[in-house]
Scaffold this motif. Sequence first.
Motif, PDB file in Angstrom:
ATOM      1  N   ALA A 154      34.071  21.607 -10.632  1.00 31.41           N
ATOM      2  CA  ALA A 154      35.455  21.531 -10.149  1.00 31.41           C
ATOM      3  C   ALA A 154      36.350  21.159 -11.322  1.00 31.41           C
ATOM      4  N   GLY A 155      35.845  20.286 -12.203  1.00 34.60           N
ATOM      5  CA  GLY A 155      36.620  19.866 -13.370  1.00 34.60           C
ATOM      6  C   GLY A 155      36.919  21.042 -14.286  1.00 34.60           C
ATOM      7  N   ALA A 156      35.901  21.855 -14.553  1.00 39.88           N
ATOM      8  CA  ALA A 156      36.107  23.031 -15.411  1.00 39.88           C
ATOM      9  C   ALA A 156      37.133  23.957 -14.766  1.00 39.88           C
ATOM     10  N   ALA A 157      37.031  24.107 -13.445  1.00 43.85           N
ATOM     11  CA  ALA A 157      37.950  25.002 -12.725  1.00 43.85           C
ATOM     12  C   ALA A 157      39.387  24.505 -12.854  1.00 43.85           C
ATOM     13  N   LEU A 158      39.574  23.185 -12.729  1.00 47.03           N
ATOM     14  CA  LEU A 158      40.949  22.659 -12.775  1.00 47.03           C
ATOM     15  C   LEU A 158      41.536  22.778 -14.183  1.00 47.03           C
ATOM     16  N   ILE A 159      40.700  22.680 -15.196  1.00 47.34           N
ATOM     17  CA  ILE A 159      41.204  22.906 -16.566  1.00 47.34           C
ATOM     18  C   ILE A 159      41.652  24.364 -16.695  1.00 47.34           C
ATOM     19  N   LEU A 187      43.710  22.936  -6.001  1.00 45.22           N
ATOM     20  CA  LEU A 187      44.378  24.197  -6.386  1.00 45.22           C
ATOM     21  C   LEU A 187      45.576  24.469  -5.470  1.00 45.22           C
ATOM     22  N   ASN A 188      45.454  24.098  -4.213  1.00 42.91           N
ATOM     23  CA  ASN A 188      46.600  24.293  -3.298  1.00 42.91           C
ATOM     24  C   ASN A 188      47.806  23.457  -3.737  1.00 42.91           C
ATOM     25  N   LYS A 189      47.521  22.280  -4.358  1.00 45.88           N
ATOM     26  CA  LYS A 189      48.638  21.467  -4.894  1.00 45.88           C
ATOM     27  C   LYS A 189      49.351  22.230  -5.998  1.00 45.88           C
ATOM     28  N   MET A 190      48.635  23.185  -6.617  1.00 44.18           N
ATOM     29  CA  MET A 190      49.234  23.961  -7.724  1.00 44.18           C
ATOM     30  C   MET A 190      49.823  25.286  -7.214  1.00 44.18           C
ATOM     31  N   GLY A 191      49.912  25.411  -5.904  1.00 50.45           N
ATOM     32  CA  GLY A 191      50.568  26.598  -5.346  1.00 50.45           C
ATOM     33  C   GLY A 191      49.610  27.668  -4.847  1.00 50.45           C
ATOM     34  N   ALA A 192      48.303  27.422  -4.925  1.00 50.81           N
ATOM     35  CA  ALA A 192      47.347  28.418  -4.405  1.00 50.81           C
ATOM     36  C   ALA A 192      47.405  28.421  -2.875  1.00 50.81           C
ATOM     37  N   HIS A 193      46.934  29.527  -2.280  1.00 47.43           N
ATOM     38  CA  HIS A 193      46.854  29.612  -0.815  1.00 47.43           C
ATOM     39  C   HIS A 193      45.392  29.814  -0.455  1.00 47.43           C
ATOM     40  N   GLN A 245       8.431   4.694 -10.679  1.00 43.18           N
ATOM     41  CA  GLN A 245       9.395   4.290  -9.649  1.00 43.18           C
ATOM     42  C   GLN A 245      10.792   4.522 -10.208  1.00 43.18           C
ATOM     43  N   VAL A 246      11.586   5.311  -9.497  1.00 45.28           N
ATOM     44  CA  VAL A 246      12.963   5.554  -9.944  1.00 45.28           C
ATOM     45  C   VAL A 246      13.922   5.283  -8.786  1.00 45.28           C
ATOM     46  N   GLY A 247      15.178   5.006  -9.145  1.00 49.21           N
ATOM     47  CA  GLY A 247      16.223   4.835  -8.132  1.00 49.21           C
ATOM     48  C   GLY A 247      16.626   6.210  -7.643  1.00 49.21           C
ATOM     49  N   LEU A 248      16.771   6.336  -6.333  1.00 48.94           N
ATOM     50  CA  LEU A 248      17.142   7.645  -5.775  1.00 48.94           C
ATOM     51  C   LEU A 248      18.651   7.804  -5.761  1.00 48.94           C
ATOM     52  N   PRO A 249      19.160   8.802  -6.435  1.00 46.65           N
ATOM     53  CA  PRO A 249      20.595   9.032  -6.301  1.00 46.65           C
ATOM     54  C   PRO A 249      20.882   9.505  -4.885  1.00 46.65           C
ATOM     55  N   GLY A 250      21.997   9.114  -4.304  1.00 45.67           N
ATOM     56  CA  GLY A 250      22.291   9.496  -2.924  1.00 45.67           C
ATOM     57  C   GLY A 250      22.830  10.903  -2.836  1.00 45.67           C
ATOM     58  N   GLY A 251      23.505  11.208  -1.725  1.00 44.50           N
ATOM     59  CA  GLY A 251      24.202  12.491  -1.621  1.00 44.50           C
ATOM     60  C   GLY A 251      25.282  12.494  -2.693  1.00 44.50           C
ATOM     61  N   CYS A 252      25.939  13.601  -2.899  1.00 47.66           N
ATOM     62  CA  CYS A 252      26.960  13.616  -3.929  1.00 47.66           C
ATOM     63  C   CYS A 252      28.106  14.481  -3.450  1.00 47.66           C
ATOM     64  N   ASN A 253      28.999  14.787  -4.353  1.00 41.34           N
ATOM     65  CA  ASN A 253      30.194  15.533  -3.960  1.00 41.34           C
ATOM     66  C   ASN A 253      29.909  16.973  -3.557  1.00 41.34           C
ATOM     67  N   LEU A 254      28.682  17.423  -3.701  1.00 47.64           N
ATOM     68  CA  LEU A 254      28.342  18.787  -3.268  1.00 47.64           C
ATOM     69  C   LEU A 254      27.707  18.765  -1.886  1.00 47.64           C
ATOM     70  N   GLY A 255      27.563  17.554  -1.291  1.00 45.57           N
ATOM     71  CA  GLY A 255      26.909  17.427   0.017  1.00 45.57           C
ATOM     72  C   GLY A 255      25.540  16.793  -0.155  1.00 45.57           C
ATOM     73  N   ALA A 256      24.711  16.839   0.913  1.00 37.88           N
ATOM     74  CA  ALA A 256      23.388  16.213   0.871  1.00 37.88           C
ATOM     75  C   ALA A 256      22.535  16.902  -0.187  1.00 37.88           C
ATOM     76  N   ARG A 257      21.761  16.124  -0.910  1.00 39.18           N
ATOM     77  CA  ARG A 257      20.872  16.731  -1.912  1.00 39.18           C
ATOM     78  C   ARG A 257      19.458  16.171  -1.743  1.00 39.18           C
ATOM     79  N   PRO A 258      18.735  16.673  -0.713  1.00 41.00           N
ATOM     80  CA  PRO A 258      17.396  16.150  -0.448  1.00 41.00           C
ATOM     81  C   PRO A 258      16.419  16.499  -1.568  1.00 41.00           C
ATOM     82  N   ARG A 291      31.165  22.606  -1.487  1.00 42.30           N
ATOM     83  CA  ARG A 291      31.587  22.865  -2.862  1.00 42.30           C
ATOM     84  C   ARG A 291      32.976  23.493  -2.915  1.00 42.30           C
ATOM     85  N   PHE A 292      33.822  23.144  -1.940  1.00 44.81           N
ATOM     86  CA  PHE A 292      35.179  23.692  -1.964  1.00 44.81           C
ATOM     87  C   PHE A 292      36.236  22.597  -2.072  1.00 44.81           C
ATOM     88  N   GLN A 293      35.817  21.392  -2.498  1.00 45.84           N
ATOM     89  CA  GLN A 293      36.814  20.310  -2.577  1.00 45.84           C
ATOM     90  C   GLN A 293      37.916  20.628  -3.579  1.00 45.84           C
TER      91      GLN A 293
END
Length: 436
Positions: free
Chosen positions: A390-395, A356-362, A127-140, A349-351
């Motif tokens: 996303a973290g690796a990308a922002l670095i 990046l737009n805050k850093m001047g990207a379009h 018996q394990v706890g089910l992790p919910g959806g996450c920042n990538l969307g639903a993960r059934p 997966r585009f959050q």
Amino acid sequence: MYLHPNLICKNLLGVINLEKLVIQGGTPLRGEVNISGAKNAAVAILPATLLINGTCRIENLPNISDVKLYCDILEQLGAKIKWHSSNEITIDTTNINCKEDIVEITRKFRASYYLIGSLLGRCGEVQVGLPGGCNLGARPIDLHIKGFEALGATTNITQGNIRATADHLVGTSIYLDIASVGATINIMLASVLAEGTTIIDNAAKEPHIVDVANFLNTMGANIRGAGTDIIKIHGVKELKGNTSYSIVPDQIEAGTFMLAAISSRGDIIVKNCITKHLESIIAKIIEIGGHVDANGDKLRVWCNKRPTKATIKTLPYPGFPTDLQPQMGVVLSTAEGTSIINEGIWESRFQYTAELNKMGAHITAQGKSAFFEGVDKLVGAPVYVTDLRAGAALIIAGISAEGITEVYNLEHIDRGYENIEEKFRKLGAKIERTIE
Ligand code: EPU
């Protein structure tokens, strides 16, 4: 001061602190970087040790928080772990308490779903706890469940937990509607000790699937075909262990540094990588005007001019990996022309593009597509990490940008990258971790 809800983390004493990376951008990366063991192999191999009635030594284990959490779970279940170094352990799973309550600890991260397959195989109940959806969307996990039930298990989901039981698991043929990495590995784990032969059709082919199969075979399993879309698992009576296994180098970490070299217009050597696993990334780097030179397990990667636009669709291996999509997005944000990325795996997966737009990207992101209108340069800003890649990308964005970037929500990054700021510092990046 306003505290972003995801920004608050506690240290070991329970004191709230604000960790951030401060990056002074604008230095092209130069030098050598050593790639660690693969996170997504490690988080499957650790639960796989539960199928062994004895000990095994695991080498090239990445020193990341997901691995530490998995080791805590194994110890709670009764495993004895000896650390030889921060990258090498011996695990003794001779005495496992199948009745141990691991619901709370397993709810903390997604990869704990591999305990369903491994403990079904070892104990016949879990018996394990089910992790919910996450920042990538639903993960059934419906495909995992379909596999366990086809093998003869009964599953019940109540109050956010999943319970699976089986008196006896019997091999059968299972067709996966989607070539799911997690379902392929979980069914493999559940069927290693089952009676007879299990066939997984439309199996995922990622390098870490092959690595988990190689690990299990080294311990005495009989798995054939991993890395193709049909995997045959001939059940064996037991896994004896008493041997050692070295985890495959992390394809995604290697790709992250390769794309950082391109984005910063640098010239680096990526050491301890498997070129074959990086073919789709190498092809895209060359297409946009970067250079890659392979020499054994080393890759020289460099770029001395602005890259050109590209169209990319993320796909299961051997296609371009979703786990490098945000890092490639940073590269394309300063490429010449307008690039398009279609995300073929995750619904959300585009959050990172808003940061990046805050850093001047379009960048305009709409559903599973994003349009990158290349700008001359990015400019440093405070940015918030929403998930590991996303973290690796922002670095990478911070290293490539003009001025200072502050990266918050580092716990996502620490889950999956070993000593990331130290590795970037050795390549010449001006990057420091501080606590506010
Ligand atoms: N899916 C279902 N039903 C299932 C399982 C998956 O519909 O039962 C769908 C998912 O919603 C998704 C697609 O199938 O749309 C593929 O999911 P998959 O099962 O392959 O992903 P996963 O096993 O949950 C692993 C990695 C991810 C990586 C994906 C795709 C681990 C622990 N995680 O996730 O890694 O993005 O494969 O390659 O191996 C990361 O490292 O940052 C990360 C998110």
